[in-house]
Design a protein around this motif. Structure first.
Motif, PDB file in Angstrom:
ATOM      1  N   GLU A   1      58.356  99.628  36.793  1.00 42.03           N
ATOM      2  CA  GLU A   1      59.367  99.849  37.821  1.00 42.03           C
ATOM      3  C   GLU A   1      59.170 101.154  38.579  1.00 42.03           C
ATOM      4  N   SER A   2      58.470 102.124  37.990  1.00 39.74           N
ATOM      5  CA  SER A   2      58.435 103.467  38.560  1.00 39.74           C
ATOM      6  C   SER A   2      57.781 103.506  39.930  1.00 39.74           C
ATOM      7  N   ASN A   3      56.850 102.612  40.194  1.00 39.45           N
ATOM      8  CA  ASN A   3      56.079 102.685  41.425  1.00 39.45           C
ATOM      9  C   ASN A   3      56.470 101.611  42.437  1.00 39.45           C
ATOM     10  N   ARG A   4      57.446 100.791  42.122  1.00 35.01           N
ATOM     11  CA  ARG A   4      57.721  99.626  42.960  1.00 35.01           C
ATOM     12  C   ARG A   4      58.765  99.926  44.032  1.00 35.01           C
ATOM     13  N   LEU A   5      58.610  99.245  45.143  1.00 32.91           N
ATOM     14  CA  LEU A   5      59.596  99.342  46.210  1.00 32.91           C
ATOM     15  C   LEU A   5      60.898  98.705  45.738  1.00 32.91           C
ATOM     16  N   PRO A   6      62.000  99.452  45.784  1.00 25.81           N
ATOM     17  CA  PRO A   6      63.274  98.848  45.361  1.00 25.81           C
ATOM     18  C   PRO A   6      63.638  97.664  46.252  1.00 25.81           C
ATOM     19  N   ASP A   7      64.450  96.785  45.715  1.00 21.70           N
ATOM     20  CA  ASP A   7      64.908  95.645  46.504  1.00 21.70           C
ATOM     21  C   ASP A   7      65.709  96.135  47.707  1.00 21.70           C
ATOM     22  N   VAL A   8      65.374  95.632  48.875  1.00 22.57           N
ATOM     23  CA  VAL A   8      66.076  95.976  50.113  1.00 22.57           C
ATOM     24  C   VAL A   8      66.530  94.668  50.750  1.00 22.57           C
ATOM     25  N   VAL A   9      67.825  94.431  50.774  1.00 22.13           N
ATOM     26  CA  VAL A   9      68.378  93.215  51.361  1.00 22.13           C
ATOM     27  C   VAL A   9      68.981  93.570  52.709  1.00 22.13           C
ATOM     28  N   LEU A  10      68.448  92.955  53.770  1.00 19.16           N
ATOM     29  CA  LEU A  10      68.874  93.283  55.125  1.00 19.16           C
ATOM     30  C   LEU A  10      69.554  92.091  55.776  1.00 19.16           C
ATOM     31  N   THR A  11      70.565  92.372  56.556  1.00 19.37           N
ATOM     32  CA  THR A  11      71.224  91.336  57.348  1.00 19.37           C
ATOM     33  C   THR A  11      70.343  91.002  58.553  1.00 19.37           C
ATOM     34  N   PRO A  12      70.560  89.866  59.220  1.00 16.05           N
ATOM     35  CA  PRO A  12      69.777  89.547  60.424  1.00 16.05           C
ATOM     36  C   PRO A  12      69.847  90.640  61.485  1.00 16.05           C
ATOM     37  N   ALA A  13      71.036  91.239  61.673  1.00 16.67           N
ATOM     38  CA  ALA A  13      71.163  92.312  62.672  1.00 16.67           C
ATOM     39  C   ALA A  13      70.338  93.524  62.264  1.00 16.67           C
ATOM     40  N   GLU A  14      70.334  93.848  60.971  1.00 19.16           N
ATOM     41  CA  GLU A  14      69.537  94.983  60.496  1.00 19.16           C
ATOM     42  C   GLU A  14      68.042  94.702  60.634  1.00 19.16           C
ATOM     43  N   CYS A  15      67.629  93.457  60.398  1.00 18.65           N
ATOM     44  CA  CYS A  15      66.219  93.089  60.589  1.00 18.65           C
ATOM     45  C   CYS A  15      65.795  93.282  62.037  1.00 18.65           C
ATOM     46  N   THR A  16      66.667  92.909  62.957  1.00 18.23           N
ATOM     47  CA  THR A  16      66.353  93.064  64.376  1.00 18.23           C
ATOM     48  C   THR A  16      66.150  94.528  64.726  1.00 18.23           C
ATOM     49  N   VAL A  17      67.053  95.396  64.262  1.00 21.36           N
ATOM     50  CA  VAL A  17      66.943  96.827  64.547  1.00 21.36           C
ATOM     51  C   VAL A  17      65.689  97.406  63.900  1.00 21.36           C
ATOM     52  N   LEU A  18      65.401  96.992  62.678  1.00 19.02           N
ATOM     53  CA  LEU A  18      64.227  97.503  61.977  1.00 19.02           C
ATOM     54  C   LEU A  18      62.939  97.128  62.709  1.00 19.02           C
ATOM     55  N   LEU A  19      62.821  95.886  63.149  1.00 18.52           N
ATOM     56  CA  LEU A  19      61.626  95.477  63.880  1.00 18.52           C
ATOM     57  C   LEU A  19      61.487  96.252  65.187  1.00 18.52           C
ATOM     58  N   LEU A  20      62.605  96.536  65.826  1.00 18.91           N
ATOM     59  CA  LEU A  20      62.582  97.331  67.051  1.00 18.91           C
ATOM     60  C   LEU A  20      62.033  98.728  66.759  1.00 18.91           C
ATOM     61  N   ALA A  21      62.464  99.327  65.642  1.00 16.71           N
ATOM     62  CA  ALA A  21      61.986 100.658  65.262  1.00 16.71           C
ATOM     63  C   ALA A  21      60.513 100.629  64.882  1.00 16.71           C
ATOM     64  N   ALA A  22      60.090  99.573  64.180  1.00 15.58           N
ATOM     65  CA  ALA A  22      58.694  99.486  63.736  1.00 15.58           C
ATOM     66  C   ALA A  22      57.749  99.320  64.912  1.00 15.58           C
ATOM     67  N   GLN A  23      58.209  98.674  65.980  1.00 15.56           N
ATOM     68  CA  GLN A  23      57.366  98.441  67.142  1.00 15.56           C
ATOM     69  C   GLN A  23      57.343  99.620  68.107  1.00 15.56           C
ATOM     70  N   LEU A  24      58.120 100.665  67.809  1.00 20.39           N
ATOM     71  CA  LEU A  24      58.169 101.819  68.710  1.00 20.39           C
ATOM     72  C   LEU A  24      56.816 102.491  68.876  1.00 20.39           C
ATOM     73  N   TRP A  25      56.083 102.592  67.747  1.00 21.91           N
ATOM     74  CA  TRP A  25      54.845 103.370  67.768  1.00 21.91           C
ATOM     75  C   TRP A  25      53.739 102.522  68.371  1.00 21.91           C
ATOM     76  N   GLU A  26      53.561 102.665  69.687  1.00 21.66           N
ATOM     77  CA  GLU A  26      52.650 101.777  70.405  1.00 21.66           C
ATOM     78  C   GLU A  26      51.217 101.946  69.921  1.00 21.66           C
ATOM     79  N   GLN A  27      50.799 103.163  69.666  1.00 21.06           N
ATOM     80  CA  GLN A  27      49.429 103.436  69.263  1.00 21.06           C
ATOM     81  C   GLN A  27      49.473 104.268  67.987  1.00 21.06           C
ATOM     82  N   ALA A  28      48.316 104.664  67.526  1.00 21.60           N
ATOM     83  CA  ALA A  28      48.178 105.709  66.520  1.00 21.60           C
ATOM     84  C   ALA A  28      48.457 105.265  65.101  1.00 21.60           C
TER      85      ALA A  28
END
Length: 672
Positions: A84-111
């Protein structure tokens, strides 16, 4: 890391994950390393290096010692990795939170942060916490990092290595070499800043990346410890905004409408510039500015059509850019040779370290996405089918030490649909790296104030969830802070969004900098997107008879026509990756970029690139207007030059020489 070491580390990881009581060093040496020749000391050093490597991938190797025995005795010390020490904890997101997260992830156009964001999203998908979602309709913001310096500095900040670079000091105007411990990197007032400890001055300093005059050298053999709980956004908040100053500029009569929009006729002040009247055919204007380097970049791009009269520091800055561009343009040209199938982007050579990192993402991804076609998986991971098959072949040969067939990873893809039947406790993703946490959390922070997002709703809740999941790495992510992407003036954006939603044609009055004129045109609006806080409208232009991208701050007037948008306005796919729509009339140009300007190959979507022996970069780029090339070269002041077509290279040199001649002699003397 060699390929054999990649396989060995994977088998070592599986062995340490799947032991309850731990394995002794002698057992690992015999069953995992199959080492019968090296000395105990040599094997011990090798094992310690591998432990460090596993820690780099997020796996902490625990040491278990039998009661009454010392931990320095290999015969009585056992090793394991907690499940358990190295694993990503469970993250349960609502559809609205998924939308915002994808928007944030796509911000970094390059690099690099763009790659890190994609890796982080894949981990969330592999954990089953990220549902399919689409960005908000009609809006897609992007962040464009500040070139290669940004890449190097992010690596140094997270690796905690000092850096060395040449810097144009704002207080003295002198170019100096600085050695800095980089604590953080962030954006303020529309500029990227490095915050760090200047070793020569013995104190914290702020460095604006646009003032770097050399490439960044990362001192990888040295290290430092940053202040605890460092937050770059809080540090940058202490920076006062520069006061508004006035520059006196002579501008060719009837030219540069964009500059004139923000300028005024020069008054009758007792300024020293009054001793020299404006040259014939020029108007003397007063231009407000806060930073000399920012205005100098713009004025250099105007060439001989604009000449700085005062202040002297601005005159010097423009002249320095023009002189550097002219000198680079006049230097002997290298041989132009693009290898067959030359890549469009500068691609870092993939290593076996990249392969192991990818395989650790691949197993949990396959567990949660059974039966995907092998080509779809390769596309998701941004690799070729052959690279994916190489990964899978290594995985199916990996497993428990001297295990039976049931103790190996079991992956099948005979019909091109991939299934995993045995995962050996690799089914949960590894926790976020610093870069991954940084990409997501800094991206979410940048979305504050974006039209269409509820700051107190999904944006706030998904930020809290990911901060908790990132743990210590999330705290380190505070060392990077991006710009807020909300537009400065939302009125035009709101009007365009309404027209997009209604499917209605717009009439624009648009200032075209290339034509240096205001044009009127009818457009069918498609969608809005940004680079930092500069927003663009993608639309079908009936004047140009094709797709075009219009900067919102250059739209002088906008009104809805009541006419339905035509069928020709349908976009081809997802949000545009380019601010440029290719046509048959484009100028295809070969340029040479210094290491400092190498990021321009990505910024302008180079179709081919090739490294030169000097360390510079060849790039083949499409430009909509060849007439704009001299302005582009001057703006970047010695970081880029045109090589082909030869006629265009010669025109650019002549243009630069004419512009530089305007700056001789000094501003206190007569200018005509």
């Amino acid at each position: 890391m060699s390929a054999s070491r990649t396989e060995r580390l994977l088998n070592l990881l599986i062995a340490l994950l799947n032991t309850k009581y731990g394995l002794r060093r002698s057992e690992l040496r015999e069953k995992v390393y199959h080492d019968t020749t090296s000395s105990d000391d040599a094997f011990g050093r090798r094992f310690e290096r591998d432990k460090v490597e596993l820690r780099h991938f997020g796996f902490d190797v625990e040491t278990v010692t039998d009661p009454g025995w010392g931990s320095d005795d290999p015969a009585t010390t056992r090793y394991r990795i907690g499940k358990e020490s190295n694993r990503l904890p469970d993250v349960v997101l609502t559809p609205a939170e998924c939308t915002v997260l994808l928007l944030a992830a796509q911000l970094w156009e390059q690099a690099a942060l763009g790659s890190a964001a994609r890796d982080a999203v894949r981990k969330l998908q592999a954990a089953g916490g990220l549902a399919d979602a689409e960005p908000p309709p009609g809006v897609q913001p992007r962040i464009r990092p500040a070139g290669q310096a940004f890449e190097d500095l992010v690596a140094a900040v997270h690796g905690r290595h000092p850096v060395r670079f040449s810097y144009l000091a704002g207080s003295t105007g002198n170019e100096e070499v600085r050695t800095v411990e980089p604590w953080g990197l962030g954006s303020r007032f529309g500029q990227w800043y490095l915050v760090g400890y200047d070793r020569a001055r013995g104190d914290r300093r702020f460095f604006r990346l646009s003032r770097f005059t050399s490439a960044v050298e990362v001192l990888e053999k040295d290290s430092f410890t940053p202040p605890s709980s460092f937050n770059v956004r809080e540090q940058l908040a202490t920076l006062p905004e520069l006061p508004v100053r006035q520059a006196v500029v002579d501008v060719a009569r009837g030219a540069l409408l964009g500059l004139r929009k923000h300028a005024a006729p020069a008054g009758d002040s007792a300024d020293a510039s009054d001793a020299v009247p404006p040259r014939p055919g020029f108007d003397r204007l007063t231009v407000p500015y806060r930073d000399a380097e920012t205005l100098a970049e713009e004025l250099a791009s105007y060439g001989a059509r604009a000449v700085v009269v005062a202040p002297a520091v601005l005159h010097t800055s423009v002249r320095r850019r023009l002189a550097a561009a002219a000198a680079f343009a006049a230097a002997p040209a290298p041989q132009i040779d693009f290898p067959e199938h030359a890549p469009a982007k500068r691609v870092r050579k993939r290593t076996s370290e990249d392969q192991l990192k990818r395989m650790l993402q691949l197993v949990p991804f396959l567990v949660h996405n059974q039966g995907l076609h092998i080509s779809d998986i390769a596309e998701r991971f941004g690799i070729s089918r052959k690279e994916l098959e190489d990964d899978l072949r290594i995985l199916i040969c990996s497993g428990l030490p001297e295990g039976y067939p049931d103790d190996l990873l079991d992956i099948r893809w005979d019909d091109d649909h991939v299934y995993i039947l045995e995962d050996l406790d690799l089914k949960r993703p590894v926790r976020f790296t610093v870069d991954e946490a940084c990409a997501l959390l800094a991206g979410l922070q940048a979305l504050n104030g974006l039209p269409g997002l509820d700051e107190g709703g999904a944006l706030e809740s998904v930020t809290l969830k990911l901060t908790a999941a990132a743990g210590e790495e999330g705290l380190k992510a505070a060392a990077v802070s991006g710009p807020e992407v909300a537009p400065k003036d939302s009125a035009t954006l709101d009007a365009a969004r309404e027209a997009i939603g209604a499917g209605e044609r717009l009439h624009l009055e648009y200032l075209s900098p290339q034509r240096d004129a205001v044009t009127e045109r009818d457009v069918d609006p498609l969608r809005l997107y940004s680079l930092d806080s500069t927003w663009y409208l993608e639309a079908y232009c009936h004047l140009a008879r094709g797709l075009r991208n219009f900067r919102l701050d250059r739209i002088q007037g906008l009104r809805r026509t009541g006419v339905p948008a035509g069928a020709a306005a349908a976009p081809a796919g997802g949000f545009p990756e380019k601010l440029f729509t290719p046509t048959d009339d484009d100028a295809v140009v070969v340029v040479e970029l210094t290491r400092q300007g190498a990021g321009l190959a990505d910024d302008y979507y180079a179709e081919r690139t090739a490294e030169l022996p000097s360390g510079n970069l060849l790039a083949e780029i499409r430009f909509g207007s060849a007439a704009w090339l001299p302005m582009f070269v001057a703006q970047h002041g010695g970081s880029v030059r045109v090589l082909e077509p030869r006629a265009l290279a010669e025109e650019t040199r002549t243009w630069l020489e004419a512009a530089l001649a305007r700056y001789e002699p000094a501003p206190a003397a007569r200018l005509d």
